[in-house]
Scaffold this active site. Sequence first.
Site, PDB file in Angstrom:
ATOM      1  N   ASP A 172       0.841   4.243  -2.579  1.00 19.64           N
ATOM      2  CA  ASP A 172       0.625   5.632  -2.151  1.00 19.64           C
ATOM      3  C   ASP A 172       1.741   6.535  -2.662  1.00 19.64           C
ATOM      4  OD1 ASP A 172      -1.603   4.761  -0.867  1.00 19.64           O
ATOM      5  OD2 ASP A 172      -0.727   4.775   1.149  1.00 19.64           O
ATOM      6  N   ASP A 188       0.842  -1.199   0.000  1.00 22.51           N
ATOM      7  CA  ASP A 188       0.000   0.000   0.000  1.00 22.51           C
ATOM      8  C   ASP A 188       0.876   1.247   0.000  1.00 22.51           C
ATOM      9  OD1 ASP A 188      -1.957  -1.824   0.255  1.00 22.51           O
ATOM     10  OD2 ASP A 188      -2.792  -1.061   2.142  1.00 22.51           O
ATOM     11  N   ALA A 189       1.989   1.169   0.755  1.00 25.22           N
ATOM     12  CA  ALA A 189       2.861   2.344   0.875  1.00 25.22           C
ATOM     13  C   ALA A 189       3.505   2.682  -0.478  1.00 25.22           C
ATOM     14  CB  ALA A 189       3.928   2.093   1.922  1.00 25.22           C
ATOM     15  N   GLU A 190       3.916   1.650  -1.211  1.00 29.66           N
ATOM     16  CA  GLU A 190       4.508   1.908  -2.529  1.00 29.66           C
ATOM     17  C   GLU A 190       3.466   2.513  -3.471  1.00 29.66           C
ATOM     18  OE1 GLU A 190       7.612  -1.390  -3.767  1.00 29.66           O
ATOM     19  OE2 GLU A 190       6.118  -2.213  -2.412  1.00 29.66           O
ATOM     20  N   SER A 192     -35.995  -7.072 -14.372  1.00 27.21           N
ATOM     21  CA  SER A 192     -35.602  -7.876 -13.233  1.00 27.21           C
ATOM     22  C   SER A 192     -35.682  -9.350 -13.643  1.00 27.21           C
ATOM     23  CB  SER A 192     -36.523  -7.454 -12.093  1.00 27.21           C
ATOM     24  OG  SER A 192     -36.831  -8.512 -11.309  1.00 27.21           O
ATOM     25  N   LEU A 193     -35.525 -10.257 -12.717  1.00 24.85           N
ATOM     26  CA  LEU A 193     -35.525 -11.682 -13.058  1.00 24.85           C
ATOM     27  C   LEU A 193     -36.646 -12.400 -12.322  1.00 24.85           C
ATOM     28  CD1 LEU A 193     -31.731 -12.591 -12.742  1.00 24.85           C
ATOM     29  CD2 LEU A 193     -33.051 -12.411 -14.847  1.00 24.85           C
ATOM     30  N   ASP A 244     -25.612  -9.804  -3.986  1.00 26.68           N
ATOM     31  CA  ASP A 244     -26.652  -9.054  -3.287  1.00 26.68           C
ATOM     32  C   ASP A 244     -26.288  -7.574  -3.213  1.00 26.68           C
ATOM     33  OD1 ASP A 244     -28.989  -8.622  -2.030  1.00 26.68           O
ATOM     34  OD2 ASP A 244     -28.392  -9.445  -0.097  1.00 26.68           O
ATOM     35  N   CYS A 247      -7.185  -0.916  31.448  1.00 29.80           N
ATOM     36  CA  CYS A 247      -7.895  -2.199  31.410  1.00 29.80           C
ATOM     37  C   CYS A 247      -7.195  -3.140  30.418  1.00 29.80           C
ATOM     38  CB  CYS A 247      -9.339  -1.958  30.994  1.00 29.80           C
ATOM     39  SG  CYS A 247     -10.284  -3.471  30.807  1.00 29.80           S
ATOM     40  N   LYS A 305     -25.502 -14.887  -7.762  1.00 37.70           N
ATOM     41  CA  LYS A 305     -26.365 -13.711  -7.689  1.00 37.70           C
ATOM     42  C   LYS A 305     -25.847 -12.843  -6.550  1.00 37.70           C
ATOM     43  CE  LYS A 305     -31.305 -12.567  -7.167  1.00 37.70           C
ATOM     44  NZ  LYS A 305     -31.070 -11.168  -7.126  1.00 37.70           N
ATOM     45  N   GLU A 331     -24.093 -18.098 -12.763  1.00 45.66           N
ATOM     46  CA  GLU A 331     -23.291 -17.075 -12.072  1.00 45.66           C
ATOM     47  C   GLU A 331     -23.853 -16.899 -10.681  1.00 45.66           C
ATOM     48  OE1 GLU A 331     -23.922 -13.426 -14.199  1.00 45.66           O
ATOM     49  OE2 GLU A 331     -23.388 -14.377 -16.076  1.00 45.66           O
ATOM     50  N   CYS A 365     -16.517  -3.110  35.116  1.00 46.74           N
ATOM     51  CA  CYS A 365     -15.985  -3.811  33.954  1.00 46.74           C
ATOM     52  C   CYS A 365     -15.761  -5.289  34.261  1.00 46.74           C
ATOM     53  CB  CYS A 365     -14.677  -3.147  33.540  1.00 46.74           C
ATOM     54  SG  CYS A 365     -13.786  -4.071  32.279  1.00 46.74           S
ATOM     55  N   CYS A 411     -15.853   1.091  29.843  1.00 42.19           N
ATOM     56  CA  CYS A 411     -15.019   0.932  31.024  1.00 42.19           C
ATOM     57  C   CYS A 411     -14.086   2.135  31.017  1.00 42.19           C
ATOM     58  CB  CYS A 411     -14.206  -0.360  30.909  1.00 42.19           C
ATOM     59  SG  CYS A 411     -12.814  -0.419  32.033  1.00 42.19           S
ATOM     60  N   LYS A 426     -28.400 -18.121 -17.058  1.00 39.34           N
ATOM     61  CA  LYS A 426     -28.770 -17.442 -18.302  1.00 39.34           C
ATOM     62  C   LYS A 426     -28.478 -18.374 -19.469  1.00 39.34           C
ATOM     63  CE  LYS A 426     -27.194 -13.192 -16.138  1.00 39.34           C
ATOM     64  NZ  LYS A 426     -26.044 -12.323 -15.900  1.00 39.34           N
ATOM     65  N   TYR A 449     -21.655  -7.983 -15.595  1.00 37.26           N
ATOM     66  CA  TYR A 449     -22.198  -9.222 -16.155  1.00 37.26           C
ATOM     67  C   TYR A 449     -22.895  -9.081 -17.508  1.00 37.26           C
ATOM     68  CZ  TYR A 449     -26.084  -7.756 -13.049  1.00 37.26           C
ATOM     69  OH  TYR A 449     -27.035  -7.056 -12.380  1.00 37.26           O
ATOM     70  N   GLU A 470     -23.341  -5.352 -11.071  1.00 37.63           N
ATOM     71  CA  GLU A 470     -23.852  -5.189  -9.713  1.00 37.63           C
ATOM     72  C   GLU A 470     -22.859  -4.431  -8.835  1.00 37.63           C
ATOM     73  OE1 GLU A 470     -26.815  -6.413  -9.632  1.00 37.63           O
ATOM     74  OE2 GLU A 470     -27.376  -6.720  -7.528  1.00 37.63           O
ATOM     75  N   LYS A 530     -33.007 -18.610  -5.774  1.00 40.31           N
ATOM     76  CA  LYS A 530     -32.720 -17.964  -4.484  1.00 40.31           C
ATOM     77  C   LYS A 530     -32.474 -19.027  -3.438  1.00 40.31           C
ATOM     78  CE  LYS A 530     -34.256 -13.476  -4.729  1.00 40.31           C
ATOM     79  NZ  LYS A 530     -34.576 -12.498  -3.833  1.00 40.31           N
ATOM     80  N   CYS A 557     -11.654  -5.819  34.308  1.00 40.32           N
ATOM     81  CA  CYS A 557     -10.762  -5.220  35.308  1.00 40.32           C
ATOM     82  C   CYS A 557     -11.499  -4.708  36.540  1.00 40.32           C
ATOM     83  CB  CYS A 557      -9.966  -4.084  34.677  1.00 40.32           C
ATOM     84  SG  CYS A 557     -10.983  -2.636  34.359  1.00 40.32           S
TER      85      CYS A 557
HETATM   86  S1  IVH Z   1     -28.718 -10.537 -14.683  1.00 38.18           S
HETATM   87  C1  IVH Z   1     -32.738  -8.766 -16.912  1.00 38.18           C
HETATM   88  N1  IVH Z   1     -26.821 -11.452 -13.150  1.00 38.18           N
HETATM   89  O1  IVH Z   1     -30.463  -9.535  -9.410  1.00 38.18           O
HETATM   90  C2  IVH Z   1     -31.974  -8.578 -15.643  1.00 38.18           C
HETATM   91  N2  IVH Z   1     -28.455 -10.056 -12.184  1.00 38.18           N
HETATM   92  O2  IVH Z   1     -33.259 -10.335  -9.486  1.00 38.18           O
HETATM   93  C3  IVH Z   1     -30.854  -9.526 -15.608  1.00 38.18           C
HETATM   94  N3  IVH Z   1     -28.137  -9.614  -9.822  1.00 38.18           N
HETATM   95  O3  IVH Z   1     -31.671  -6.689 -11.062  1.00 38.18           O
HETATM   96  C4  IVH Z   1     -29.988  -9.365 -14.442  1.00 38.18           C
HETATM   97  N4  IVH Z   1     -26.294 -10.789  -9.593  1.00 38.18           N
HETATM   98  O4  IVH Z   1     -29.531  -6.452  -9.617  1.00 38.18           O
HETATM   99  C5  IVH Z   1     -27.933 -10.696 -13.220  1.00 38.18           C
HETATM  100  N5  IVH Z   1     -25.061 -12.313 -11.925  1.00 38.18           N
HETATM  101  C6  IVH Z   1     -26.169 -11.572 -11.992  1.00 38.18           C
HETATM  102  C7  IVH Z   1     -26.695 -10.907 -10.877  1.00 38.18           C
HETATM  103  C8  IVH Z   1     -27.857 -10.166 -11.025  1.00 38.18           C
HETATM  104  C9  IVH Z   1     -27.176 -10.015  -8.984  1.00 38.18           C
HETATM  105  C10 IVH Z   1     -29.282  -8.766  -9.442  1.00 38.18           C
HETATM  106  C11 IVH Z   1     -29.552  -7.623 -10.392  1.00 38.18           C
HETATM  107  C12 IVH Z   1     -30.933  -7.874 -10.910  1.00 38.18           C
HETATM  108  C13 IVH Z   1     -31.532  -8.743  -9.859  1.00 38.18           C
HETATM  109  C14 IVH Z   1     -32.619  -9.602 -10.454  1.00 38.18           C
END
Ligand code: IVH
Length: 664
Positions: free
Chosen positions: A37, A33-35, A82-83, A117, A429, A115, A113, A406, A424, A290, A226, A174, A314, A409
């Site tokens: 920086d 990290d120092a190098e 969304s999925l 969060d 302590c 998922k 892949e 405490c 404390c 996918k 992704y 993400e 999920k 101590c």
């Molecule tokens: S693909 C058409 N790949 O999960 C949308 N989503 O439940 C395709 N997420 O809105 C999204 N990891 O925020 C995709 N490897 C991944 C993901 C991922 C997390 C999230 C993303 C999406 C939500 C869908």
Amino acid sequence: MKEPLEKRAEELRKQLEHHEYLYYVLDQPEISDAEFDGLMRELRGIEEAHPELRTPDSPTQRVGGAPREGFVKVAHSSPMLSLDNALNEQELRDFDARVSGLLKSKDYEYVAELKLDGLSMAAHYSAGRLEQALTRGDGRVGEDVTENARTIRSLPLRTRKGALEQGGFEVRGEVVMPRKSFERLNEERDAGGLARFANPRNAAAGALRALDPGVTAARQLDYFSYFLLRDGRPAMESHWASLETLTAAGFKVNPHRKKCEGIEELLEFIREWENKRDGLPYETDGVVAKIDSIAQQESLGWTAKAPRWAVAFKYPARQSQTVLESIEVQVGRTGTLTPVAHLKPVTIGGVTVARATLHNEDEIARLGVEIGDTVLVERSGDVIPKIVRVVEHGRKRRSFQMPRSCPVCGGHVAREEGEAASRCVNTNCPARLRESLLHFASRHVMDIDGMGDALVDQLLSRGMVHNIADLYGLTVEQLLELERMGNKSASKVIHNIDQSRSRPLARVLNGLGIPFVGERTAQILASYFGSLDEIAKAPAETLQEVNEVGPKVAESICEFFAEKRNRELVDRLRAAGLTFTGPKEKKKEGPLTGTTFVLTGTLPTLTREEAKLRIEQAGGKVAGSVSSKTSFVVAGEEAGSKLDKAKQLGVPVLDEAGLLAKLG
Ligand code: IVH
């Protein structure tokens, strides 16, 4: 011919980009990290002396933008949908049956892949340079968070040589907050008396939409790509090829992915990661599958809400009920007493959970939990298991009281007004000393590799160290007396201690372990004062001139340096050759320089945080209480006693419009 300085600047930029890539994308740093920086400092120096040599995509320019009032809305190139979820094996098999039915064939592959969060974000590039980043928003229109996205170190400001340099393209992926950053953030919030974030996703969302890019930067977000699109459509012929192209261009693509030849292989991947994901530095809540071929994706198409070619499996929530058997109190480095729940051991997602943190008295009150109650416990990877709520009162329940002395101590325990923590007060302590040594040596502070629990415990039990300064007097011979310490490891530890002398001022300040002075506050103070001695002798009022430093932090710093033993400690650290000075930031000057505001009540459009930032950005200061030195009180709806006090003292009162007028 390019001037030598210009050449050097470009060389430094390339080196820094390369090391950022190794560190943030591949997680395989090659220099300290120092190098790193040091290189960054050299480049900053050149750019400051010759602003014409500064480029927008220079690694020095990640946090460049000033706080804004809000975000501009921008339409996505194609909807960010969304999925559909599959909550169990059967639902996944149903999905697969639908796919093979629609494709009228079994000849297709999935890409599995993890998922992640977090929250999704689109990043637009042109000629290999990051141009714009958008949140998902409602899926059709997102918000322009470019300045904030630039602070995410795993998101390249320019792509690696030779890849994706022509024309424009879009990356979707993400934004996540690593568990470590999340935990540190919550510790800092505890220390500052702020409410904790419930989970890393909320914290990441807050960080990405912070009005001040400095806030985003401090939260240390990560970005996994992704999707690779051109004009809103997949750029390659297969999803897998997109991921490979992104990887080659320097984007961080999650390495835990697999091409699966059918539903059975997909299920295998899902089972494999169900528990393995706990070992990852960020949270995941499932697996996304996918269809690999883009032609097949297109023939499957979309519903109004989600693609028919992908599904999110999920993992079941990892919660379980158990009994709270007792509460133990642990003592931390600043003397904070933390109640820890001892639970009747219960298996949650294959792991036995027997403890959970309760943070402090207020959290116990919020949960309304007593010893003997049945509680719902949740585990999410590394994040310490937590009690979600009380399920049933125990028949012989008894309430918990914070001890008055405490547990380590026997020293007096105090809880200051306005603080969540009980402490404390005995500075000697032993529990405090142990934790303060561990804090000092930790990676984000003085980064002394090898100085972990085992070594610190031995050093303490043999009386070889009594404070952090003693570390700098240790010798290889002394360490050789300890258990499991050979010549090689002893020399290494001494070498690492030696190296830590050159850590920058902010880290030294953080390492002192002053209550309420964590990583961020230490950084802000270090760049404001540029010297430890200046901080040590600053009166509380001067300290409070610093952004984000309120009366509580200022008082804590004054108290620390008022104590003789702390001053002696600082003198010894100076004698040991630690860094006591650093670059000093120029003070912000603006229309409000020299004026102090106090905010009270709810303003019609600005949040309190936003109002504060804007005042500070204009050179003004925001104080917590009204005094004769207050220039203006800004009052919103339901303003309280501060407004009365202002009237009493004759301090002028403004509404939001009045404030905005002053901001110009
Ligand atoms: S693909 C058409 N790949 O999960 C949308 N989503 O439940 C395709 N997420 O809105 C999204 N990891 O925020 C995709 N490897 C991944 C993901 C991922 C997390 C999230 C993303 C999406 C939500 C869908």
